[in-house]
Design an enzyme around this catalytic site. Sequence first.
Site, mmCIF file in Angstrom:
data_model
loop_
_atom_site.group_PDB
_atom_site.id
_atom_site.type_symbol
_atom_site.label_atom_id
_atom_site.label_comp_id
_atom_site.label_asym_id
_atom_site.label_seq_id
_atom_site.Cartn_x
_atom_site.Cartn_y
_atom_site.Cartn_z
ATOM 1 N N ARG A 328 64.681 -40.888 43.768
ATOM 2 C CA ARG A 328 63.687 -41.899 44.129
ATOM 3 C C ARG A 328 63.401 -42.832 42.942
ATOM 4 N NH1 ARG A 328 59.892 -43.163 48.308
ATOM 5 N NH2 ARG A 328 60.587 -41.493 49.668
ATOM 6 N N ARG A 360 52.603 -37.746 43.452
ATOM 7 C CA ARG A 360 52.334 -39.046 44.088
ATOM 8 C C ARG A 360 53.271 -40.166 43.602
ATOM 9 N NH1 ARG A 360 46.048 -40.574 45.098
ATOM 10 N NH2 ARG A 360 46.315 -41.730 47.033
ATOM 11 N N ALA A 532 55.885 -37.731 50.855
ATOM 12 C CA ALA A 532 56.578 -39.006 51.036
ATOM 13 C C ALA A 532 55.702 -40.003 51.804
ATOM 14 C CB ALA A 532 57.929 -38.813 51.716
ATOM 15 N N GLU A 733 51.093 -43.012 48.759
ATOM 16 C CA GLU A 733 51.634 -43.120 47.405
ATOM 17 C C GLU A 733 51.686 -44.534 46.828
ATOM 18 O OE1 GLU A 733 55.066 -40.860 48.926
ATOM 19 O OE2 GLU A 733 55.040 -39.852 46.986
HETATM 20 N N1 MTE Z 1 44.936 -38.339 48.847
HETATM 21 C C1 MTE Z 1 44.101 -37.313 48.597
HETATM 22 N N2 MTE Z 1 42.785 -37.507 48.754
HETATM 23 N N3 MTE Z 1 44.564 -36.100 48.161
HETATM 24 C C2 MTE Z 1 45.906 -35.875 47.963
HETATM 25 O O1 MTE Z 1 46.303 -34.775 47.582
HETATM 26 N N4 MTE Z 1 48.186 -36.825 48.042
HETATM 27 C C3 MTE Z 1 48.999 -38.045 47.976
HETATM 28 C C4 MTE Z 1 48.521 -39.048 49.041
HETATM 29 N N5 MTE Z 1 47.094 -39.206 48.977
HETATM 30 C C5 MTE Z 1 46.824 -36.953 48.220
HETATM 31 C C6 MTE Z 1 46.273 -38.177 48.692
HETATM 32 C C7 MTE Z 1 50.419 -37.814 48.180
HETATM 33 S S1 MTE Z 1 51.362 -37.325 46.877
HETATM 34 C C8 MTE Z 1 51.021 -38.022 49.385
HETATM 35 S S2 MTE Z 1 52.688 -37.851 49.575
HETATM 36 C C9 MTE Z 1 50.248 -38.402 50.579
HETATM 37 O O2 MTE Z 1 48.863 -38.520 50.315
HETATM 38 C C10 MTE Z 1 50.467 -37.340 51.649
HETATM 39 O O3 MTE Z 1 49.728 -37.568 52.789
HETATM 40 P P1 MTE Z 1 50.168 -38.604 53.940
HETATM 41 O O4 MTE Z 1 51.653 -38.523 54.072
HETATM 42 O O5 MTE Z 1 49.453 -38.115 55.133
HETATM 43 O O6 MTE Z 1 49.723 -39.930 53.463
HETATM 44 N N1 HPA Z 2 59.290 -37.718 48.820
HETATM 45 C C1 HPA Z 2 58.424 -36.720 48.693
HETATM 46 N N2 HPA Z 2 58.755 -35.464 48.817
HETATM 47 C C2 HPA Z 2 60.027 -35.172 49.055
HETATM 48 C C3 HPA Z 2 60.988 -36.165 49.196
HETATM 49 C C4 HPA Z 2 60.592 -37.510 49.068
HETATM 50 O O1 HPA Z 2 61.386 -38.450 49.183
HETATM 51 N N3 HPA Z 2 62.164 -35.552 49.421
HETATM 52 C C5 HPA Z 2 61.907 -34.226 49.405
HETATM 53 N N4 HPA Z 2 60.622 -33.992 49.189
HETATM 54 MO MO1 MOS Z 3 53.648 -36.701 47.729
HETATM 55 S S1 MOS Z 3 54.407 -36.657 45.796
HETATM 56 O O1 MOS Z 3 55.234 -37.031 48.390
HETATM 57 O O2 MOS Z 3 53.410 -35.030 47.956
#
Ligand code: MTE
Ligand code: HPA
Ligand code: MOS
Length: 787
Positions: A328, A360, A532, A733
Site C-alpha cells: 500500500r 490507520r 481498509a 483512514e
Molecule cells: N475511528 C475510531 N474512533 N477508532 C478506531 O479504532 N480505526 C480506523 C478508522 N477510524 C478507528 C477509527 C481504521 S485503521 C480503520 S481501517 C477504520 O476506522 C475501520 O472502520 P471502517 O472500515 O468501518 O471505517
Molecule cells: N488495508 C487494511 N488492512 C488490510 C489490507 C489493506 O489493504 N490488506 C490486508 N489487511
Molecule cells: Mo485500518 S489500518 O485498515 O485497521
Amino acid sequence: MNHPQPIVFQAAAQPETLAVVGHARPHESAALHVTGSAVYTDDMPELAGTLHAALVLAEVAHGSVRRIDVDALRAQPGVVDVMTGADVPGHNECSPVHAHDEPIFADKVQFYGQPLSAVVATSHDLARRAARRAKVEYDKQPALLSVYDALAADSHLLPTVEVARGNAQAAIAAAPHRLAGEVYLGGQEHFYLEGQVSYAVPGEGDSMHVYCSTQHPTEMQHLVADALGWQAHQVQITCRRMGGGFGGKESQSQHTACVAALLAWKTGKPVRMRLDRDDDMSITGKRHDFDIRYEVGFADDGLILGIKFELASRCGYSADLSGPVNDRAIFHCDNAYYLDAVAIRSLRMKTHTVSNTAFRGFGGPQGTFAIESVIEDIARRLGADPLAVRRRNLYGDSAGDVRTTTPYGMKVEDNVLAPLIDQLAADSDYAARRDRIAAFNAANPIVKRGISLTPVKFGISFTATLFNQAGALVHVYNDGTVLVSQGGTEMGQGLYTKVRQIVAEVFGLPFDAVRMSATDTTRVPNTSATAASSGTDLNGMAARAAALEIRERLAQFAAGLHGVDAASVTFADGRVHVAGTDQPFAALVMEAYRSRIKLWEAGFYKTPKIHYDPTTMQGRPFFYFAYGAAVSEVAIDTLTGQTRVLRVDVLHDVGRSINPALDIGQIEGGFVQGMGWLTTEELWWRDDGKLMTHAPSTYKIPAASDCPEVFNVKLFDNANIEDSIHKSKAVGEPPLMLPFSVFFAIRAAAAAAIPADAPLRLDAPATPEAILRAIAAGRGTPMEDAT
Ligand code: MTE
Ligand code: HPA
Ligand code: MOS
C-alpha cells in the site's frame, strides 16, 4: 467486579427523519459511552472461578532461552498454572498470514518484550506480580534494531518489490533540474484507549468462547482453533465494541486471544487476559517507520519528469501484515500526482524489534509522505510556492487525459482534486495568508510562521481482492423490531450506527426500531477484518441486501392482500403504504408471520470491478479513491523548537455522506491522530532493544490543548461515481494524511529561519529537537546528536 449502575440518559427527542441515511445523528452508543455503561470486553461480568493471565516477557532482543524456572513461577502467590510453548496442544504459532514465524510462546527470542510463557493466577495483580518475578536465562546474540541496522546488514524479511513505468533513470538524466534526497519517517503507537484484552470461557465438549477486543473475529477464531489443535466450529469469538483499534487489533489481538484460550483449556476455567499499557506497548507492533530515498528530475515549472523511490521499512521480526502494508505504500507514493517515468523499490527490512503492523492508512501515509517530501524539495529548489508545484503535477481530471493512469495501471476516473483545492484555497484565503506570513517572518527573527496546503488521494478496498466480501444477518421479529448482525466490528468509528441507519432506511423505520447485535463468528462466518476503511462499504451493503430481500417479501405479501403490484407498496415513517391504505410496519409483520412468511435473511456483498495481479503489481486494486485536502498554519519558536498549530481548514470528500456528524468526527479524529504521529509521538529504543517510550509519560500523544486553535472541517459535495453504499465514500483512514499540511507548514516555518539556498531536511516526527536540528543544520551550525 463492580458495575456502575447504568444512568438513564434522556436523549433529546429526535424527529423520525433523523433516523435515515444522510442525516447527522450521534453514535448509536454515545449515551452509553458518556455514562460509562457501554460494556467493553474487560467490563464483562466475571463468571465464577475466573482466572487471570499475565505474560513473561523476554529481556533480551535476540537470543535463545536456556531455561525458564517454571517451578519458581508456580510457587508464586496465587499462581494456578504456568504455560510454555511445550504445553501448547496444537500449534505454538499465531502468524496471521500463516508465515509460521510468530510463536505464541517463544524459545528463540526475536525482540525485547517477546512473550515466553504465561502464568494464570487468581487475580490480575497476582498474575502480573508472578510474571514479573520469572527467572529466565538466555544465550544472547547481537540484535539489529533500526531500519538502518537492517539495511547495513542486508537483513530482509520479505523479498524486495519493484514497480516501474517508463525509463525513470533516463528521464531524470535528461531533465533540466535534478535532486536527490533522503528523509526518515518515524513509526507510531496505536494508543487505543482500551488495551488488548480477551476473556476465554471453556464450553462443553471441546469448545471455547472468546470475548475479544478485535477487528478480526474470524482470524482470532482460526488462530485460537489452531493453537488448541481444534477446528473452526469449536471456537466462537464475540466482540461488541472496542475502545479503539486503529489497525492495532487487526492481527495483534491474537496474543491475548490465544493465550487466554490456551490457559482456559489447560485449567478448565474462564481466563481473562488484559495487557497493561506498558506490556501492550512493548508486545504489540506499531506503524512501520520508513527510510525514504529518492531521485527526481523536473522541469522549470516543477513538473516531475522522472522519479525513483527507495522505500525501506522496519517490519520487525515477523511477517504479520508487512507485505500488504508495504504494497500500500507503493500504491500511494504517487498520492495525487501523475508520475510519468517512475521506478519504486520497496525494501521490507527485518529487525529484532516488535512486529510492525496495520495502522490507520496501512502504509499509504508513508508512501504519501514520500512524494509530498519530494514536492517540497522541488518547490524549495525552484523558489516556488509548493502549492503551484502540487497543482502542476496533479492527475488529469477528464476521461481523455493521458495523465490519469497510476504506476500500478489503475485509471483515476473521478479526480476532483483541482476543484477541491481551488475551493479550499479560496475558503481559507491561502494566497493572502501566505503573503502575510512572509511579511510576518521578515519582521520577526525568533518566531516563524508557515502555511501549507496538502492533498490526499487514498485507494479504497483491501488490496488483496479476496478480502473484499462481507455478510450480514437481518432478523425482523414478529413485533416489527429488527436485529442486525454483520461481520464488521465497532471500534468507535460508527459502523454500527451507519448500518442501523441503512437498515432502518430500507424498512422506513425509525432508528430505534433497529438494534445491532455484537459481532460474532456464530452469526456471520468467514468475515474479513474491519479494516481498509471499508467496513460500511462492505457490511452496509450486505445488511442492505438482506433487508431488501425481507422487504420485498413483505411487499409481495401486502400487495397480494390488496391485489396490487408489489412495486407500488412503500415503507416510510414506520408504516406500510399500499393501495391508498396504510398500517404500522409491526402490524403487517405480524400478519406476515401468521401467514408463515420468512422474516429473516442473510445478505452477502462482494466489491465489483476490482482485480489485481500481485506478481506484476498491475490492475485495479481499488474500487474508488477518496479525496481531500487541508490547509494548516503554524508558528514555531526557533529558540525552543516549540510548535503551535494556529489554524486548520479541511475540505474532504466522503461522497454522499451517510452520517455527516460521524464523518466529520472521523476527519477530526484522523487529523489529530496523524498530527500526533508527525509532530510529537516519538518511539525510542534503548541500545539493548528495550522500548523506553512505553507509557504516556514518555510517549506524547496529542492532548486537547494540542488541537488546532481554529479547526474548520467541511465535506466536499461529491457523490461517488461508483455504485457504493448510498453513493458514500469510506472515511476511516484518508483523513490521517490531511495533517501533512501541519508537518509541511512547520517545514516552511523552519525554512524561513535559514538561508534560502541552505539544505533543509526535516525528519518526522517534527519534535522540537527535530526542528532545532533542521534549523541548526540549515544555518551551518549542526547540533550534536544526543541519540
Ligand atoms: N475511528 C475510531 N474512533 N477508532 C478506531 O479504532 N480505526 C480506523 C478508522 N477510524 C478507528 C477509527 C481504521 S485503521 C480503520 S481501517 C477504520 O476506522 C475501520 O472502520 P471502517 O472500515 O468501518 O471505517
Ligand atoms: N488495508 C487494511 N488492512 C488490510 C489490507 C489493506 O489493504 N490488506 C490486508 N489487511
Ligand atoms: Mo485500518 S489500518 O485498515 O485497521
